[in-house]
Scaffold this active site. Structure first.
Site, PDB file in Angstrom:
ATOM      1  N   ASP A  23     -29.755   4.280 -67.455  1.00  0.00           N
ATOM      2  CA  ASP A  23     -28.683   4.521 -66.493  1.00  0.00           C
ATOM      3  C   ASP A  23     -28.294   5.997 -66.440  1.00  0.00           C
ATOM      4  O   ASP A  23     -28.463   6.725 -67.419  1.00  0.00           O
ATOM      5  CB  ASP A  23     -27.465   3.657 -66.880  1.00  0.00           C
ATOM      6  N   ASN A  25     -29.084   8.203 -63.733  1.00  0.00           N
ATOM      7  CA  ASN A  25     -29.958   9.082 -62.945  1.00  0.00           C
ATOM      8  C   ASN A  25     -29.212   9.712 -61.766  1.00  0.00           C
ATOM      9  O   ASN A  25     -29.346  10.904 -61.501  1.00  0.00           O
ATOM     10  CB  ASN A  25     -31.135   8.288 -62.346  1.00  0.00           C
ATOM     11  N   ARG A  27     -25.915  10.108 -61.212  1.00  0.00           N
ATOM     12  CA  ARG A  27     -24.877  11.078 -61.601  1.00  0.00           C
ATOM     13  C   ARG A  27     -25.498  12.373 -62.114  1.00  0.00           C
ATOM     14  O   ARG A  27     -25.010  13.468 -61.832  1.00  0.00           O
ATOM     15  CB  ARG A  27     -23.964  10.461 -62.675  1.00  0.00           C
ATOM     16  N   HIS A  40     -33.855   9.961 -60.103  1.00  0.00           N
ATOM     17  CA  HIS A  40     -34.833   8.896 -60.380  1.00  0.00           C
ATOM     18  C   HIS A  40     -36.216   9.499 -60.688  1.00  0.00           C
ATOM     19  O   HIS A  40     -36.934   9.007 -61.551  1.00  0.00           O
ATOM     20  CB  HIS A  40     -34.925   7.937 -59.186  1.00  0.00           C
ATOM     21  N   GLU A  70     -29.567  -6.661 -58.345  1.00  0.00           N
ATOM     22  CA  GLU A  70     -28.415  -6.154 -57.594  1.00  0.00           C
ATOM     23  C   GLU A  70     -28.704  -4.789 -56.956  1.00  0.00           C
ATOM     24  O   GLU A  70     -27.991  -4.363 -56.035  1.00  0.00           O
ATOM     25  CB  GLU A  70     -27.199  -6.021 -58.529  1.00  0.00           C
ATOM     26  N   LEU A 134     -49.013  -1.061 -77.806  1.00  0.00           N
ATOM     27  CA  LEU A 134     -47.610  -1.229 -77.393  1.00  0.00           C
ATOM     28  C   LEU A 134     -47.567  -2.180 -76.221  1.00  0.00           C
ATOM     29  O   LEU A 134     -48.363  -2.050 -75.283  1.00  0.00           O
ATOM     30  CB  LEU A 134     -47.008   0.115 -76.946  1.00  0.00           C
ATOM     31  N   ARG A 197     -22.088  -1.761 -70.963  1.00  0.00           N
ATOM     32  CA  ARG A 197     -22.288  -3.074 -70.339  1.00  0.00           C
ATOM     33  C   ARG A 197     -23.741  -3.489 -70.492  1.00  0.00           C
ATOM     34  O   ARG A 197     -24.629  -2.642 -70.627  1.00  0.00           O
ATOM     35  CB  ARG A 197     -22.042  -2.988 -68.821  1.00  0.00           C
ATOM     36  N   ILE A 198     -23.981  -4.812 -70.369  1.00  0.00           N
ATOM     37  CA  ILE A 198     -25.349  -5.340 -70.379  1.00  0.00           C
ATOM     38  C   ILE A 198     -25.913  -5.347 -68.948  1.00  0.00           C
ATOM     39  O   ILE A 198     -27.123  -5.247 -68.752  1.00  0.00           O
ATOM     40  CB  ILE A 198     -25.367  -6.791 -70.933  1.00  0.00           C
ATOM     41  N   SER A 199     -25.019  -5.486 -67.949  1.00  0.00           N
ATOM     42  CA  SER A 199     -25.402  -5.445 -66.535  1.00  0.00           C
ATOM     43  C   SER A 199     -26.542  -6.405 -66.183  1.00  0.00           C
ATOM     44  O   SER A 199     -27.517  -6.006 -65.530  1.00  0.00           O
ATOM     45  CB  SER A 199     -25.763  -4.016 -66.102  1.00  0.00           C
TER      46      SER A 199
HETATM   47  C1  FPP Z   1     -29.959   3.666 -62.966  1.00  0.00           C
HETATM   48  O1  FPP Z   1     -29.339   4.895 -62.694  1.00  0.00           O
HETATM   49  C2  FPP Z   1     -31.387   3.789 -62.745  1.00  0.00           C
HETATM   50  C3  FPP Z   1     -32.083   3.079 -61.806  1.00  0.00           C
HETATM   51  C4  FPP Z   1     -31.474   2.087 -60.908  1.00  0.00           C
HETATM   52  C5  FPP Z   1     -33.528   3.317 -61.605  1.00  0.00           C
HETATM   53  C6  FPP Z   1     -34.336   3.518 -62.869  1.00  0.00           C
HETATM   54  C7  FPP Z   1     -35.645   4.046 -62.473  1.00  0.00           C
HETATM   55  C8  FPP Z   1     -36.312   5.012 -63.108  1.00  0.00           C
HETATM   56  C9  FPP Z   1     -35.871   5.613 -64.378  1.00  0.00           C
HETATM   57  C10 FPP Z   1     -37.534   5.574 -62.514  1.00  0.00           C
HETATM   58  C11 FPP Z   1     -38.782   4.777 -62.549  1.00  0.00           C
HETATM   59  C12 FPP Z   1     -39.121   4.110 -63.816  1.00  0.00           C
HETATM   60  C13 FPP Z   1     -40.375   3.753 -64.158  1.00  0.00           C
HETATM   61  C14 FPP Z   1     -40.578   2.866 -65.331  1.00  0.00           C
HETATM   62  C15 FPP Z   1     -41.571   4.227 -63.424  1.00  0.00           C
HETATM   63  P1  FPP Z   1     -28.263   4.974 -61.547  1.00  0.00           P
HETATM   64  O2  FPP Z   1     -28.949   5.350 -60.284  1.00  0.00           O
HETATM   65  O3  FPP Z   1     -27.491   3.705 -61.500  1.00  0.00           O
HETATM   66  O4  FPP Z   1     -27.371   6.149 -62.017  1.00  0.00           O
HETATM   67  P2  FPP Z   1     -25.798   6.308 -61.791  1.00  0.00           P
HETATM   68  O5  FPP Z   1     -25.132   5.273 -62.643  1.00  0.00           O
HETATM   69  O6  FPP Z   1     -25.550   7.692 -62.281  1.00  0.00           O
HETATM   70  O7  FPP Z   1     -25.544   6.141 -60.329  1.00  0.00           O
END
Ligand code: FPP
Length: 251
Positions: A23, A25, A27, A40, A70, A134, A197-199
């Site tokens: 989580d 990305n 922000r 991302h 979600e 792995l 959170r577990i979300s």
């Molecule tokens: C949550 O951050 C992150 C995501 C919804 C996407 C996660 C995806 C990646 C890390 C990229 C691809 C991964 C792989 C395995 C190829 P958020 O956008 O909810 O951040 P925020 O809480 O700051 O808004």
């Protein structure tokens, strides 16, 4: 010390199975005046270095929450970029995964994904299916509640066909039909980004998992952060409902 004296096997220092909510990305990017999608992209790079570090540390299984049931409610442009990132990651990483002995599987509701993405997923799963170093699970269009519902439907269908009776439905029967069937439950759960959170991740499987929350955003998650989470796990006393005295070898 007490453990050694009583001949009880030391608890593992390295978790066998780690589950991560990546989580923060969006922000991370916004704080830098960048579009959320840049977060991302950076997150995708960090997912790769995290897999490498998991191998280095001797973790057996890693499950990453990449896109939740979600997350479909997000702006369509952000969803499109994420789907494109998954495709790119699959195309560019497939060879590395094979060479590094990683067995990749996807968990989640694939019927919601584009045909090219479903095909790429199946192709890389097949290409890596013989690997043993792995086990990497990437959760895409996944929700813990969805998982329990789909397992329940499988059980109901088996009862309907007369293959199972009601008394056959126990915890093992449910576990066997969940997305992570065959894998040990995660020992350690890590969530970056500061929320606690577990979300709707792995709701069933996290019943006795040690929870570790890291304030850094996912794009800043480093090998050091991972090591700190593993150190936290190593210091936990895992009781699984028993007493501290019992897990130390007492009656
Ligand atoms: C949550 O951050 C992150 C995501 C919804 C996407 C996660 C995806 C990646 C890390 C990229 C691809 C991964 C792989 C395995 C190829 P958020 O956008 O909810 O951040 P925020 O809480 O700051 O808004």
């Amino acid at each position: 010390m007490v453990l050694a004296q009583q001949g009880v096997k030391d608890p593992p220092v390295v978790p066998r199975h780690v589950a991560i909510v990546m989580d923060g990305n969006g922000r991370w990017a916004q704080q830098r005046g960048l579009p959320r999608t840049d977060g991302h992209r950076e997150g995708s790079r960090v997912a790769r270095t995290t897999v490498e570090h998991a191998i280095r540390r001797g973790v057996d299984a890693l499950t990453l929450f990449a896109f939740s049931s979600e997350n479909w409610t997000r702006p369509v442009e952000e969803v499109d970029v994420l789907m494109q990132l998954f495709l790119e990651a699959l195309d560019s990483q497939a060879r590395d995964l094979i060479e590094n002995g990683v067995r990749l599987s996807f968990i989640g509701d694939r019927s919601t994904l584009s045909a090219p993405l479903q095909e790429d997923m199946a192709r890389v799963e097949l290409a890596t299916s013989g690997n043993t170093r792995l086990r990497l699970q990437v959760a895409v269009s996944y929700g813990g509640r969805w998982d329990i519902v789909q397992a329940s439907r499988q059980l109901a269908a088996a009862v309907g066909r007369g293959e199972l009776g009601l008394d056959d439905i126990d915890e093992q029967a449910v576990s066997d039909r969940l997305s992570l069937a065959g894998l040990p439950d995660p020992d350690l759960f890590i969530r970056t980004g500061g929320e606690r959170r577990i979300s709707n991740f792995l709701l069933w499987n996290l019943a006795y998992t040690e929870l570790y929350f890291c304030d850094s955003a996912w794009p800043d998650f480093s090998a050091d952060h991972f090591d700190r989470a593993i150190d936290y796990f190593a210091a936990c006393e895992r009781r699984f409902g028993a007493t501290s005295h019992q897990v130390r070898g007492g009656p």
